[in-house]
Design a protein around this motif. Structure first.
Motif, mmCIF file in Angstrom:
data_model
loop_
_atom_site.group_PDB
_atom_site.id
_atom_site.type_symbol
_atom_site.label_atom_id
_atom_site.label_comp_id
_atom_site.label_asym_id
_atom_site.label_seq_id
_atom_site.Cartn_x
_atom_site.Cartn_y
_atom_site.Cartn_z
ATOM 1 N N ALA A 13 0.837 -1.204 0.000
ATOM 2 C CA ALA A 13 0.000 0.000 0.000
ATOM 3 C C ALA A 13 0.871 1.252 0.000
ATOM 4 O O ALA A 13 0.599 2.227 -0.716
ATOM 5 N N TRP A 14 1.933 1.203 0.778
ATOM 6 C CA TRP A 14 2.838 2.360 0.838
ATOM 7 C C TRP A 14 3.478 2.611 -0.520
ATOM 8 O O TRP A 14 3.552 3.745 -1.000
ATOM 9 N N VAL A 15 3.931 1.532 -1.154
ATOM 10 C CA VAL A 15 4.560 1.657 -2.475
ATOM 11 C C VAL A 15 3.584 2.297 -3.450
ATOM 12 O O VAL A 15 3.923 3.233 -4.169
ATOM 13 N N LYS A 16 2.335 1.774 -3.441
ATOM 14 C CA LYS A 16 1.323 2.276 -4.371
ATOM 15 C C LYS A 16 1.108 3.777 -4.140
ATOM 16 O O LYS A 16 1.045 4.578 -5.075
ATOM 17 N N HIS A 17 1.014 4.124 -2.870
ATOM 18 C CA HIS A 17 0.791 5.531 -2.530
ATOM 19 C C HIS A 17 1.959 6.409 -2.973
ATOM 20 O O HIS A 17 1.773 7.481 -3.545
ATOM 21 N N GLN A 18 3.182 5.933 -2.743
ATOM 22 C CA GLN A 18 4.352 6.738 -3.094
ATOM 23 C C GLN A 18 4.504 6.880 -4.606
ATOM 24 O O GLN A 18 5.092 7.848 -5.081
ATOM 25 N N GLN A 19 3.983 5.871 -5.337
ATOM 26 C CA GLN A 19 4.122 5.935 -6.791
ATOM 27 C C GLN A 19 3.168 6.933 -7.431
ATOM 28 O O GLN A 19 3.388 7.364 -8.548
ATOM 29 N N THR A 20 2.100 7.287 -6.720
ATOM 30 C CA THR A 20 1.184 8.270 -7.269
ATOM 31 C C THR A 20 1.819 9.656 -7.204
ATOM 32 O O THR A 20 2.797 9.873 -6.495
ATOM 33 N N GLY A 21 1.249 10.567 -7.945
ATOM 34 C CA GLY A 21 1.780 11.920 -7.963
ATOM 35 C C GLY A 21 1.511 12.617 -6.645
ATOM 36 O O GLY A 21 0.937 12.031 -5.719
ATOM 37 N N PRO A 22 1.925 13.872 -6.545
ATOM 38 C CA PRO A 22 1.707 14.610 -5.312
ATOM 39 C C PRO A 22 0.217 14.711 -4.983
ATOM 40 O O PRO A 22 -0.609 14.871 -5.879
ATOM 41 N N ALA A 23 -0.101 14.617 -3.729
ATOM 42 C CA ALA A 23 -1.500 14.585 -3.300
ATOM 43 C C ALA A 23 -2.200 15.897 -3.604
ATOM 44 O O ALA A 23 -3.401 15.940 -3.810
ATOM 45 N N LEU A 31 10.301 16.038 -2.343
ATOM 46 C CA LEU A 31 9.188 16.485 -1.487
ATOM 47 C C LEU A 31 7.829 15.993 -1.971
ATOM 48 O O LEU A 31 6.799 16.427 -1.462
ATOM 49 N N THR A 32 7.834 15.064 -2.948
ATOM 50 C CA THR A 32 6.558 14.666 -3.547
ATOM 51 C C THR A 32 5.541 14.233 -2.492
ATOM 52 O O THR A 32 4.366 14.539 -2.584
ATOM 53 N N HIS A 33 6.030 13.509 -1.488
ATOM 54 C CA HIS A 33 5.115 13.063 -0.441
ATOM 55 C C HIS A 33 5.618 13.515 0.928
ATOM 56 O O HIS A 33 5.512 12.779 1.909
ATOM 57 N N VAL A 34 6.170 14.703 0.958
ATOM 58 C CA VAL A 34 6.812 15.149 2.209
ATOM 59 C C VAL A 34 5.811 15.173 3.372
ATOM 60 O O VAL A 34 6.165 14.905 4.516
ATOM 61 N N GLY A 35 4.547 15.438 3.064
ATOM 62 C CA GLY A 35 3.557 15.505 4.131
ATOM 63 C C GLY A 35 3.302 14.166 4.803
ATOM 64 O O GLY A 35 2.740 14.107 5.890
ATOM 65 N N SER A 36 3.733 13.080 4.137
ATOM 66 C CA SER A 36 3.493 11.761 4.728
ATOM 67 C C SER A 36 4.590 11.367 5.703
ATOM 68 O O SER A 36 4.492 10.343 6.361
#
Lengths: 408, 623
Positions: A232-242, A341-346
């Motif tokens: 799930a984490w991989v899938k989430h990180q592969q998506t673009g910025p939220a 920083l694509t997923h820096v908020g995570s």
């Protein structure tokens, strides 16, 4: 060979009680090397136990003999001249041979373990490229095309195989609870390390080789999670910025100085949807992974400014500011000097494990990173600060922070 | 200035150097040079200790903010550099100077003026490096100064310039002294002083000089490369130009591991003198003690890469260096056992030197055991660069070297000054040091095993390290208090200690046959040596150590006939070694201070002219 293996098993069986004691002792010692949570860490621990036991034995015997001699042979008033012994060949040969035997007992499993632990990692391992920077860690998962920083996610039960490179000086990659350290030496020629985490949890990692001003502030976190959570984490990180910066409505009044309009509806929506299940749940973070670094004495940021922050405005500022020169946000900016920083908020921390990742710390960080972290390469962004690269007022900085926080 | 130097010295001029400050600046007397080394080394020991107190105060609790990260990095770099190169090595050198000629029955070292030069160069190098504090730019790359952090690219300031040049100067001093002492020991032994009759301290000194002669050229080369990188744009360590950062590590540790033995062997030698005297028994297994010194020194050159188990050398190299490291534990263990054998069956009297000597045996053992623990690479990957290592080498260097050197200071102070140090204060010093050092350094084992990395300015809360760090800080301040007692005792006893007489401890070696302090010519008549322990009768010494002298603190020291009256030719005092040092230092000052070519040339000129004047001045007065 079988006889040897039996002897080895006996030794390890004898070590088990100590091993259990070691486990018990790690309560309250979250970064202890004892009771490691991977096969490599445990192999290294077993040698350490053997060394501690033999060392302890030598310690007791030598110090015991010393103290015994000091008491028994202390001078007494009516003493006669002691026998003038000049040596004793038998004794001297004996105490040359006994240490040699003890050392052989250490040398054999040591050499075997060297070859075991430095063998190639199992096929199908999770590949992780580690790149040391002054003073943060870049982690890339080439199999999944993910780039992140300072926080590692590893699935339990799958061997993680690390390829270690540096971007500048020598660092050392160390997670005491998972395995021994490996230096990060070269830019091109990598070092290797592998281990298989066997329990879920959150662990601290450190830079263990002195690397300059903020060596002590080059920490990282490791989250070992179930294979499902990892997927799930991989899938989430592969998506673009939220928060798709391109989709954000431009705010005409952001350029006006002192203009502090209410947050846009889009921003409010993003902030509210803080229900990211792919990352390690923040409320379950153990205390030792939550930074308690005090704020610099002359650093402050107005709470009311933070309350008025607007991520949509922040997104606009980011796109046109110096930020893009150093930081990547997928689809927004290509910079590679600083962390992606694509997923820096995570992430749970900022500044390489130095501060909690929240609006309070993020605003101060953007305003003056060098005050927050000695030697930080990121220049201050606040208006009027020495060596500042940006000239943002507090509201603009709060907007930027809100934008980055929204990138879950 | 240069012309004054070049003027030929007039024979009668020597008189002006007989007393006052000039007598120290121009001295070529090995005993005076030894005292200069001792005072200077103790001063640096205090300064290095103050740096340690800052470090310990900063680390007392989590997230300490007493000093900034940059200042902290300077503090730990200079603490290590100071203690190794400016405290322990010169304190050992103090004993080489004081004792080697006395123990082998010589009037002075082979090259008395080179000896003076060694001291002045050491002083210049140590001051040079510490001047950096005044501009808050002390070296900050660690005492090991790993590449590429030591290069201009990553360390653009003058900090590491001070380190590079300072270390280069200090290395000159050690090398000059090394050749001097080797020549002295080989050529100037009194009749009958066979190698296997030499006091064990002189043996330890002899072996140490070979280590210095063989190891210092390596660091000189390594540092010269770095100096060229930093000043002249070469690329020995510049990774941007394709340099391999491990080159520095190999060169540094090829020097650095023998350096460890350079630091410990003299202390071993001193303890080998102290234990027999206060056990009333000869050293157990003298030949084995000598062979083990040689073996340690020899093996010491084959273990350097055990400092590098984490750098990725591959399993074969890791295994080889692991086994050689284990091998070195054998001769080291033999020394410990033979010291126990020396005390076994003796009549031990616990005078201050003996307490410190026993302290070395007990505490070095702990450092030795943890040392064997690091020799197993897989286990070492958990230990290296953690506080476990910091604990280890403080047991070796404080528990070993410093304990041994303190034993030597108390033991030889009477020979050096003619007066005794206070026994009660000495015992306070020992016990507080013993408690303080264990409190400071033992908890570091636990901090390290619990994951605390080395060289960190600050650590976070909730890591389980707070209690260990509290204890270490308390321990450091106890050591500081103990050292204050020592300083008072040392300084006061120089003028007010009880008169010592020739041999206050009833010690067995020949240096105790001469008056205390010895006259400048040492032996009025060069002795003929017939045994290892000429001061003890064949059947053994008196059963008990004599009581420590307590009388005569208010009386002057005895006086002796002068060398002239006895017709003994001694080297004339001269300030040319000092002038040569000043020229050399000036050249380096010019290099670091905006690369002022005229200053570099002036310094070089003064150096060369002084050397010529030095060489052209006769060693002894014409008559």
């Amino acid at each position: 060979m079988t006889g040897f293996h039996r002897a080895r098993r006996t030794v390890y069986a004898a070590l088990t009680p100590v091993f259990v004691l070691g486990l018990a002792a790690c309560a309250g010692f979250p970064d202890t090397i004892f009771g490691a949570h991977s096969e490599i860490g445990r192999t290294e621990d077993r040698l350490t136990y053997l060394l501690l036991i033999l060392g302890g034995l030598v310690f007791v015997l030598v110090e015991g003999a010393l103290i015994w001699a000091l008491i028994k042979f202390r001078s007494k008033p009516n003493a006669t001249t002691p026998k003038q012994t000049h040596g004793n060949t038998t004794l001297e040969i004996t105490w040359t041979l006994i240490p040699a035997v003890i050392l052989a007992v250490i040398a054999v499993p040591s050499v075997r373990t060297i070859f075991e632990t430095q063998a190639a990692a199992a096929a199908g391992s999770l590949q992780v490229d580690v790149i040391g920077h002054q003073w943060w860690w870049e982690f890339r998962y080439p199999q999944y095309k993910i780039t992140t920083a300072n926080e590692l996610y590893l699935p339990v039960g799958r061997t993680a195989s690390f390829t270690l490179r540096t971007d500048d000086v020598i660092h050392s990659f160390w997670i005491p609870q998972l395995a021994g350290k490996r230096d990060v030496v070269h830019k091109e020629r990598p070092n290797y390390l592998w281990f298989t985490p066997d329990s879920a949890g959150a662990w601290n990692g450190f830079c263990a080789e002195y690397c300059g001003t903020s060596h002590s502030n080059m920490r990282f976190r490791v989250f070992t999670v179930s294979p499902e959570q990892f997927a799930a984490w991989v899938k989430h990180q592969q998506t673009g910025p939220a928060f798709p910066a391109t989709a954000a409505t431009p705010q005409p009044d952001t350029s006006k100085k002192g203009a502090t309009p209410a947050p846009s509806p889009a921003a409010t929506a993003t902030l509210a949807s803080d229900t990211n299940t792919a990352t390690y749940p923040r409320d379950q973070l153990p205390t030792w992974t939550v930074p308690a670094t005090p704020l610099p004495a002359d650093e402050h940021f107005d709470e009311s400014t933070i309350a008025k922050a607007d991520p949509a405005r922040g997104a606009q500022i980011f796109k046109t500011a110096a930020c893009i020169g150093c930081h990547t946000i997928q689809g927004v900016s290509p910079g590679i000097i600083g962390p992606n920083l694509t997923h820096v908020g995570s992430r749970t921390t900022i500044g390489a494990g130095l501060y909690p990742n929240d609006m309070k710390h993020l605003t101060m960080w953007i305003k003056d990173a060098r005050l927050m972290k000695p030697g930080s390469i990121m220049p201050p962004m606040g208006k009027g600060l020495p060596e500042a690269m940006g000239a943002f007022d507090d509201q603009q900085i709060a907007d930027l922070a809100a934008y980055l926080s929204s990138l879950k | 200035m240069a012309t004054t130097v070049a003027a030929p010295s007039v024979t009668g001029k020597a008189h002006k150097y007989e007393s006052g400050i000039w007598s120290w600046l121009a001295t070529t007397d090995h005993k005076r040079i030894g005292q200069l080394y001792m005072y200077t080394a103790i001063a640096w020991f205090v300064i290095g200790g103050i740096e340690a107190l800052f470090i310990r105060s900063q680390l007392y609790g989590p997230n300490g903010r007493l000093v900034s990260a940059d200042t902290y990095n300077q503090l730990f770099t200079m603490h290590g550099t100071t203690m190794i190169f400016m405290a322990i090595m010169p304190l050992s050198a103090a004993f080489f100077n004081l004792l080697i000629p006395l123990q082998i029955g010589a009037r002075d070292v082979a090259f008395p003026r080179l000896n003076a030069f060694s001291y002045w160069v050491f002083l210049a190098g140590s001051v040079f490096m510490n001047v950096s504090w005044l501009i808050h730019a002390a070296p900050d790359g660690g005492w090991f100064a790993y590449a590429p952090l030591n290069t201009r690219q990553f360390n653009p300031g003058v900090n590491m310039d001070f380190w590079v040049i300072g270390l280069q100067i200090l290395g000159l001093s050690s090398l000059a002294a090394g050749f001097n002492f080797v020549t002295t020991i080989i050529n100037m032994r009194a009749p009958g002083m066979h190698f296997m009759r030499m006091p064990v301290f002189t043996w330890a000194a002899f072996v140490t000089q070979f280590l210095i002669i063989l190891a210092f050229p390596i660091i000189t080369v390594a540092v010269t490369f770095l100096l060229f990188d930093r000043f002249f744009g070469t690329n020995f360590y510049e990774i941007a130009a394709g340099a391999d950062p491990l080159l520095w590590q190999h060169l540094f540790w090829l020097f650095g591991h023998p350096e460890v033995y350079i630091l410990i062997l003299p202390a071993f030698g001193l303890v080998s003198e102290v234990l027999p005297t206060f056990s009333r028994k000869p050293l157990f297994g003298y030949p084995v003690m000598v062979y083990s010194l040689i073996l340690i020194a020899f093996l010491g050159f084959g273990v350097w890469a055990h400092h590098m188990f984490a750098v990725g050398m591959g399993p074969v190299a890791d295994s080889i260096f692991s086994v050689t490291t284990m091998l070195i534990a054998i001769p080291t263990g033999v020394k410990i056992f033979n010291w126990l054998g020396t005390m076994w069956g003796g009549n031990l009297s616990f005078k201050t030197p003996m307490l410190f000597g026993i302290g070395l045996v007990g505490l070095f053992t702990i450092g030795g055991i943890s040392g064997v623990m690091h020799s197993s690479p897989p286990s070492d990957l958990m230990q290296t660069d953690s506080y476990f290592i910091v604990a280890h080498f403080h047991y070796v260097l404080f528990g070993g070297s410093m304990m041994g050197l303190f034993a030597g200071v108390y033991y030889y102070f009477p020979k050096m000054t003619g007066r005794m140090m206070s026994e009660p204060l000495g015992k306070w010093h020992f016990w507080l040091t013993f408690i303080g050092m264990n409190l400071a350094f033992f908890p570091m084992h636990f901090a390290g095993l619990n994951g605390m990395p080395r060289r960190i300015w600050s650590y976070d809360a909730n890591q389980g390290w707070d209690f260990d760090n509290h204890l270490s800080t308390y321990g450091a301040f106890i050591i500081a208090f103990a050292t204050a007692i020592f300083l008072y005792n040392f300084l006061r006893s120089r003028g007010h200690g009880a008169l010592a007489g020739n041999n206050p401890w009833d010690a067995p070696t020949i240096e105790w046959s001469m008056p205390s302090p010895p006259p400048d010519y040492n032996y009025a008549k060069i002795p003929t040596v017939t045994s290892r322990y000429p001061m003890w009768p064949q059947q053994g010494p008196t059963p008990l150590s004599p009581p420590v002298p307590t009388a005569g603190g208010d009386q002057p020291l005895p006086t002796y006939q002068t060398a002239e009256q006895l017709g003994i030719h001694m080297p004339t005092p001269t300030i040319k070694p000092l002038l040569a040092t000043m020229g050399l230092t000036l050249a380096f000052v010019g290099l670091i201070w905006h690369r002022q070519i005229p200053i570099i040339l002036l310094g070089g000129a003064i150096f060369i002219v002084s050397l010529y004047a030095w060489v052209l001045t006769p060693l002894e007065p014409e008559h």
